[in-house]
Design a protein around this motif. Sequence first.
Motif, short mmCIF file in Angstrom:
data_model
loop_
_atom_site.label_atom_id
_atom_site.label_comp_id
_atom_site.label_asym_id
_atom_site.label_seq_id
_atom_site.Cartn_x
_atom_site.Cartn_y
_atom_site.Cartn_z
N ASN A 2 -9.78 8.77 -3.90
CA ASN A 2 -9.03 9.89 -4.49
C ASN A 2 -9.43 10.65 -5.59
O ASN A 2 -8.65 10.48 -6.59
N TYR A 59 -5.06 10.95 1.42
CA TYR A 59 -4.06 10.63 0.36
C TYR A 59 -2.87 10.19 0.84
O TYR A 59 -2.47 10.70 1.73
N TYR A 110 -4.02 3.64 -2.45
CA TYR A 110 -4.05 5.15 -2.92
C TYR A 110 -3.06 5.19 -4.44
O TYR A 110 -2.11 4.60 -4.39
#
Lengths: 425, 425, 425
Positions: free
Chosen positions: A180, A305, A311
């Motif tokens: 991410n 995500y 994450y």
Amino acid sequence: MMSLASQLYPINRSLTGQGVRTSLEVLQKIVPEIEIFETPSGTAVFDWKIPREWNVVEAYVEDLSTNTRVIDFQKSNLHLVGYSVPVDIIIERDELEDHLHSIPELPNAIPYVTSYYKEAWGFCLSHNEREALSKGPFRVVIRSSLTNGHMTSAELVIPGELQEEILISTYICHPSMANNEISGPTIWIYLAKLLKSRRNKFTYRFYIGPETIGALNYIYMRREVLSSIMCGWVVTCIGDKGPYSYLCSRNGDTLADRIGIAVIRSIENGNNSRIYSFLDRGSDERQFCAPGVDLPVGSFMRSKYGTYKEYHTSLDDLSLFSESSLSDSLNMLLLAIETVEMNCFPKALTIGEPFMSKYGLRSTLSTRDSHLQVKNLMNALAYMDGSYDLIDVADKTGLSISEVIDSFRLLQGAGIVRGCDEAEV
Amino acid sequence: MMSLASQLYPINRSLTGQGVRTSLEVLQKIVPEIEIFETPSGTAVFDWKIPREWNVVEAYVEDLSTNTRVIDFQKSNLHLVGYSVPVDIIIERDELEDHLHSIPELPNAIPYVTSYYKEAWGFCLSHNEREALSKGPFRVVIRSSLTNGHMTSAELVIPGELQEEILISTYICHPSMANNEISGPTIWIYLAKLLKSRRNKFTYRFYIGPETIGALNYIYMRREVLSSIMCGWVVTCIGDKGPYSYLCSRNGDTLADRIGIAVIRSIENGNNSRIYSFLDRGSDERQFCAPGVDLPVGSFMRSKYGTYKEYHTSLDDLSLFSESSLSDSLNMLLLAIETVEMNCFPKALTIGEPFMSKYGLRSTLSTRDSHLQVKNLMNALAYMDGSYDLIDVADKTGLSISEVIDSFRLLQGAGIVRGCDEAEV
Amino acid sequence: MMSLASQLYPINRSLTGQGVRTSLEVLQKIVPEIEIFETPSGTAVFDWKIPREWNVVEAYVEDLSTNTRVIDFQKSNLHLVGYSVPVDIIIERDELEDHLHSIPELPNAIPYVTSYYKEAWGFCLSHNEREALSKGPFRVVIRSSLTNGHMTSAELVIPGELQEEILISTYICHPSMANNEISGPTIWIYLAKLLKSRRNKFTYRFYIGPETIGALNYIYMRREVLSSIMCGWVVTCIGDKGPYSYLCSRNGDTLADRIGIAVIRSIENGNNSRIYSFLDRGSDERQFCAPGVDLPVGSFMRSKYGTYKEYHTSLDDLSLFSESSLSDSLNMLLLAIETVEMNCFPKALTIGEPFMSKYGLRSTLSTRDSHLQVKNLMNALAYMDGSYDLIDVADKTGLSISEVIDSFRLLQGAGIVRGCDEAEV
């Protein structure tokens, strides 16, 4: 691409500040033509304002009972809550606790926390580290500055034969996280590099900046030209080995979506894929598709995500990537580009089925792989009547978009079909 | 409402006659403004004629072997077949049997039987009572009259800001049964009372009369005004604790249906609900939606006629009701009314997502119940682009119509959206 | 029909040659009005050419070690690969093997093989026979001729009240096989015989010829008139006891398809039926629906080609048929014809539901079979508003097309509905 990702990974980034600037300069080494531009703090952008620039010199928590730094921004930039205000105080453990963030369920992970729009400070640490803290007292030092400065973004327009534009967007504002964050800019710049090196039918507009406020600012700046883009894709969380994923635009049936879905279904026969609704959105398609903007922009990803356990923690590191996972993701985007470039309304020139032997297509085909059989070719041809585009043909026949493109090339080469730019009724 | 239901329950009713008149007068005590009107027997109504008026003085079967009345209309008006002609004869058990109705599977239940359009007489009784009958002989006495008289109905128009009308229809023609009779008029009159006491955007037309022939007569009388109603709902079988139910109009996608389905899905998250097709119809929507009439009229119910074992028997009594089941049903209708009154095409006034903190909506929301999260609010907003109405927004977002109405109110209050009467393209 | 099938079965047929001529003459004995026509070899037909005419005098393989004929065309015309060139050579087993075809999984079946467009020769035999062959040597004799001649086809136009045409097409070019050959012409000619003997609303165009090249030739010849056909059906593989099957036209929603699907769902309540997509095509609908032709032509079948184990082998023989399976298939086509002839947009003449007792329909109905209840009649009537045709009414109500046609006849007879040729809006 792994090497670029490794360079970008450790840089401290936030919405604004030196980290974004440095990161964009690293990208500029791959494609020197990208233009970096700055927007002053306080600039009004629709309902929002560009925030002050945030920079950090150092930040740590020192345990005064042992004179050791128990949390240190130098070790991981995730330790500091994003946009923390400056502070230099001595406090007890109790008071410190109000400013700490950890995840009991992932006791080795440092969480990623920000406080962009509310003045605050805080530290993030693994739950194990937190449990090991003494009673204190602690000295807390944050030498950060929140000053009127600039927000940094970049763009690159690669002209094609036609002025019609395809938008490729990504963002850069998270500190040391891999999937991410770093995955998007890495794939994005290599895609730009590839498209720059060849002739394209369409014009490609590449944009990068901090998430949300950057996208709003770019929409504000380039509103006139963006309002006529053909389609666009946000590129994010696209470096790991997770399922090939596409998140639809608000409309759900734009050219971006039709291609996005066709591409996802084409790779590995759609066996390792996810299609998400706009209701599951969470990145810059939120702004590109917002009321009053409403552009045909979806999002390409691998593990989306919020769907993988690492994450927004320090566990989202470079071990999630491999050179082949990155190149598989780049290939997904290249198939989308190929689809948009090749797309047309093919029209058969023969009446009745063609006499295939005449064109050598039967023998050509029998030596190719089993996915492109005569039957598939004839099915593709059956719907090439000038009223369906290549994506429609894939939908009608159940063939993948790759197979349809291959079939179109063969049939066009044999003079059996021609491509039309507009549907014939 | 239980008290009203108890008053209405014992009255003997049929298509015509004093029972309907008395029942309507009981309703008139709740809302004095309802207008009772009479239509003469023999009046031609499309393909039909208003039947003769049927009244009953007494009706019984006496066992002459014991000189006891073994069936007596005075004990339950269900004992007499509706529209039985007068008779006074002495017959054997065999002949009597041809005129008796009972249900072997429900040996304690008196069935409900009528013979509206064929001259006949008969008695209904529980199967246990039937089995206990002696060999007779029996004296059968029915002092009924079938005379040219009137059919009785009532209506009430509650004017709103706009002339556009919503029809609320129910019927009254069954004798002592609770869910399939008394529930409709009870909820109907209390809904009228509520709407009379407040300002409404739309005009509400309340109609009540005997089933089928009453509806046909009302359509015939008010055809011009009915032909332009926006939507309407028949209210029947709506007092028990069964699933919240909606039966679609013939078209299936009228405003009435879109609201009906949205409301049913909204209550208890749709976990205790039924949506029926028009093919399952059985009440006055048959006439309102018939060819040549074709109005946008569906039907709200709890346990639909024919789906519960007590249906059309003496077991359909007041024990099926509770004050809370009645008020839950009234609330279902009030949500339908709220939806029709609030419905509009909301349009966001911001470009890009709004800066929510500015409007205090984040904090407002975090203290509200978990069903109205920021995410839901943003999803609702995403589709408020002037082209979708509130019901579309519910469909697009998966939110309930209640949540969408709440979101619209919050966003409109904050100045983020405005409501438009027409879709913007 | 079994008798006709038995006559046609043994004749040796191919794309061209005496076998097709003889077969068509056998059909002409049933309906003398069919016109047989010839197209010369070499004639250009769109992308194709009419092939040379192929005739066979004799063909066999003799085992010289035993002086016995081990494969002989006289025993079964399937033994010879279709369009085999003449040959008279002595070869060893090894070389013979390159020209033999058998199916190890079906060791008793002689496969059906052709080589229409590539000069070659070969023999087909059961795998058991193949395994029993000696080491040879073998003498191979094929006295065939491939000469400029003609391709033979036939047509029949049965004029109706209207000029609008329905196409009924089948093909004849396979040697001794039953379901995948003889069934089509057999049903086709008896359907023609029936339609010739009565007055029809529409004009019926019957066509028969060799598969693919015959259809292309017929399209080429009759292109002007075919381009305006209302609908058409190919009739093939329609003699066995397999599921009633319909294969959709390319468009998938033409009148041919709507009727085809309705008919298939109507027979045995759709419990023994298959609907195939155009992607599964394999007969002359390939040409009738090809780009540039694109006619509304689907295909009626029982066990579709390729779906039964006997397909394209000597096991596809007359034992798969019975007189009743043939007449059931003919009835399927007759229901399709009845649907096309009866189809209209029925419109109720009553306003509100009709007073059914008046028309005697209640009693009429109660004595009919249970499939045509009052409820079904009222459901059918509900959608007879002038905007739906009979097929739509079947879709809307869930009734079979047979039930809808029966309902329409009853309601029309009672004066409750009338049929309109065009939809009223």
